[in-house]
Design a protein around this motif. Structure first.
Motif, short mmCIF file in Angstrom:
data_model
loop_
_atom_site.label_atom_id
_atom_site.label_comp_id
_atom_site.label_asym_id
_atom_site.label_seq_id
_atom_site.Cartn_x
_atom_site.Cartn_y
_atom_site.Cartn_z
N PHE A 41 0.78 -1.26 0.03
CA PHE A 41 -0.04 -0.12 -0.03
C PHE A 41 0.74 1.41 0.11
CE2 PHE A 41 -2.29 3.36 2.34
CZ PHE A 41 -3.44 3.52 1.32
N ARG A 42 2.05 1.46 0.72
CA ARG A 42 2.76 2.46 0.74
C ARG A 42 3.29 2.72 -0.54
NH1 ARG A 42 2.10 6.34 3.82
NH2 ARG A 42 4.22 6.76 3.30
N ILE A 43 3.83 1.52 -1.36
CA ILE A 43 4.50 1.44 -2.63
C ILE A 43 3.51 2.06 -3.56
CG2 ILE A 43 5.23 0.46 -4.50
CD1 ILE A 43 6.65 -1.34 -2.68
N MET A 44 2.31 1.82 -3.57
CA MET A 44 1.04 2.33 -4.18
C MET A 44 1.04 3.83 -4.03
SD MET A 44 0.48 0.05 -6.38
CE MET A 44 -0.92 0.64 -7.21
N VAL A 45 1.00 4.14 -2.80
CA VAL A 45 0.84 5.62 -2.33
C VAL A 45 2.00 6.59 -3.01
CG1 VAL A 45 0.84 7.37 -0.43
CG2 VAL A 45 -0.53 5.44 -0.31
N GLY B 268 13.57 16.02 -13.58
CA GLY B 268 12.61 14.81 -13.19
C GLY B 268 13.30 13.75 -12.46
N PHE B 269 14.53 13.44 -12.76
CA PHE B 269 15.42 12.29 -11.97
C PHE B 269 15.04 12.67 -10.54
CE2 PHE B 269 18.84 10.00 -10.34
CZ PHE B 269 18.58 8.84 -10.65
N PHE B 270 15.46 13.93 -10.09
CA PHE B 270 15.39 13.98 -8.54
C PHE B 270 14.13 14.56 -8.06
CE2 PHE B 270 19.98 14.74 -9.59
CZ PHE B 270 20.53 13.85 -8.65
N THR B 271 13.12 14.32 -8.77
CA THR B 271 11.93 14.38 -8.03
C THR B 271 11.53 13.26 -7.10
OG1 THR B 271 10.64 13.77 -10.08
CG2 THR B 271 10.60 16.02 -9.52
N THR B 272 11.95 11.99 -7.74
CA THR B 272 11.80 10.68 -7.12
C THR B 272 12.31 10.60 -5.77
OG1 THR B 272 11.52 9.63 -9.31
CG2 THR B 272 11.75 8.47 -7.57
N PRO B 273 13.67 10.78 -5.69
CA PRO B 273 14.26 10.80 -4.08
C PRO B 273 13.71 11.92 -3.22
CG PRO B 273 15.91 11.80 -5.86
CD PRO B 273 14.79 11.26 -6.61
N THR B 274 13.21 12.94 -3.82
CA THR B 274 12.49 14.06 -3.09
C THR B 274 11.01 13.62 -2.58
OG1 THR B 274 13.50 15.91 -4.36
CG2 THR B 274 11.61 16.57 -2.92
N ALA C 127 8.90 9.30 3.41
CA ALA C 127 9.77 8.65 4.71
C ALA C 127 9.49 9.63 5.73
CB ALA C 127 11.05 8.40 4.21
N SER C 128 9.65 11.03 5.76
CA SER C 128 9.41 11.95 6.88
C SER C 128 7.94 11.84 7.27
CB SER C 128 9.61 13.20 6.37
OG SER C 128 10.83 13.32 5.71
N PHE C 129 7.00 11.73 6.33
CA PHE C 129 5.58 11.46 6.67
C PHE C 129 5.41 10.25 7.65
CE2 PHE C 129 1.28 10.35 6.14
CZ PHE C 129 0.58 11.53 6.72
N GLN D 201 4.21 9.85 11.64
CA GLN D 201 3.17 8.95 11.89
C GLN D 201 3.37 8.11 12.99
OE1 GLN D 201 1.45 7.30 8.44
NE2 GLN D 201 -0.25 8.56 8.49
N GLN D 202 4.79 7.16 12.77
CA GLN D 202 5.17 6.47 13.83
C GLN D 202 5.78 6.92 15.30
OE1 GLN D 202 8.37 4.41 11.52
NE2 GLN D 202 6.85 2.94 10.80
N ILE D 203 6.03 8.13 15.13
CA ILE D 203 6.42 8.74 16.23
C ILE D 203 5.03 9.27 17.14
CG2 ILE D 203 7.54 11.02 17.56
CD1 ILE D 203 9.66 10.81 15.23
N LEU D 204 4.16 9.75 16.39
CA LEU D 204 3.07 10.30 17.01
C LEU D 204 2.16 8.82 17.83
CD1 LEU D 204 1.51 12.78 14.82
CD2 LEU D 204 2.30 13.19 17.10
N GLU D 205 2.23 7.92 16.83
CA GLU D 205 1.72 6.59 17.24
C GLU D 205 2.39 6.03 18.52
OE1 GLU D 205 1.25 2.31 15.79
OE2 GLU D 205 0.36 3.73 14.32
N ALA D 206 3.57 6.23 18.75
CA ALA D 206 4.57 5.72 19.80
C ALA D 206 4.36 6.59 21.05
CB ALA D 206 6.04 5.97 19.46
#
Length: 151
Positions: free
Chosen positions: A6-10, A103-109, A115-117, A121-126
């Motif tokens: 699901f994360r990959i699809m997002v 275009g190439f560097f939009t992907t890592p951005t 990943a930051s999001f 979320q994991q920090i808030l859940e913890a």
């Protein structure tokens, strides 16, 4: 569908949306000749990072003896992909290098933002779980009935 699928699809939907946005901006501001370079850069970025993801998955399940060879092969494959695309750009597209890089560097951005999001979320859940359980004891520490803490 599993959570990582699901994360990959997002992430792919975010990359698709940003590509449409970039191409729309290029078209709107008269840079229609930049669109092929943008699209090629985005496709190359997605292929590059999915190949890296696949390589990491393979390395986590492979024996330690084959890991250095797998790392060398993966690096050479990704580097070869970029060289082939840059040669193609030089022969068939005029001025497409800058658009390719954008275009190439939009992907890592986008991957970084996702990943930051996810980490946020994991920090808030913890924190929520920490408040719910009343905290936790450090590893190996057990509370005695007398109130003291021992190892």
């Amino acid at each position: 569908m599993k959570n990582h699928e699901f994360r990959i699809m997002v992430i792919l939907s975010h990359i698709g949306f940003s590509s449409l946005l970039l191409c729309g901006m290029a078209y709107n501001y008269g840079g229609i000749t930049l669109i092929p370079g943008l699209i090629l850069g985005i496709i190359a970025g997605v292929m590059y990072f999915f190949h890296l993801y696949y390589q990491i998955e393979r390395l986590t399940n492979s024996p330690k003896k084959t890991a250095p060879a797998d790392l060398r092969w993966g690096w050479m494959a990704r580097f070869s992909l970029l060289i082939i695309i840059l040669i193609f750009l030089g022969r068939h597209l005029d001025g497409g290098y800058s658009a390719f890089v954008v275009g190439f560097f939009t992907t890592p951005t986008i991957l970084f933002l996702n990943a930051s999001f996810l980490i946020g979320q994991q920090i808030l859940e913890a924190k929520k779980n920490h408040k719910k359980t009343g905290g936790h004891k450090p590893w190996g520490m057990v509370e005695r009935k007398s109130g003291g803490i021992s190892w």
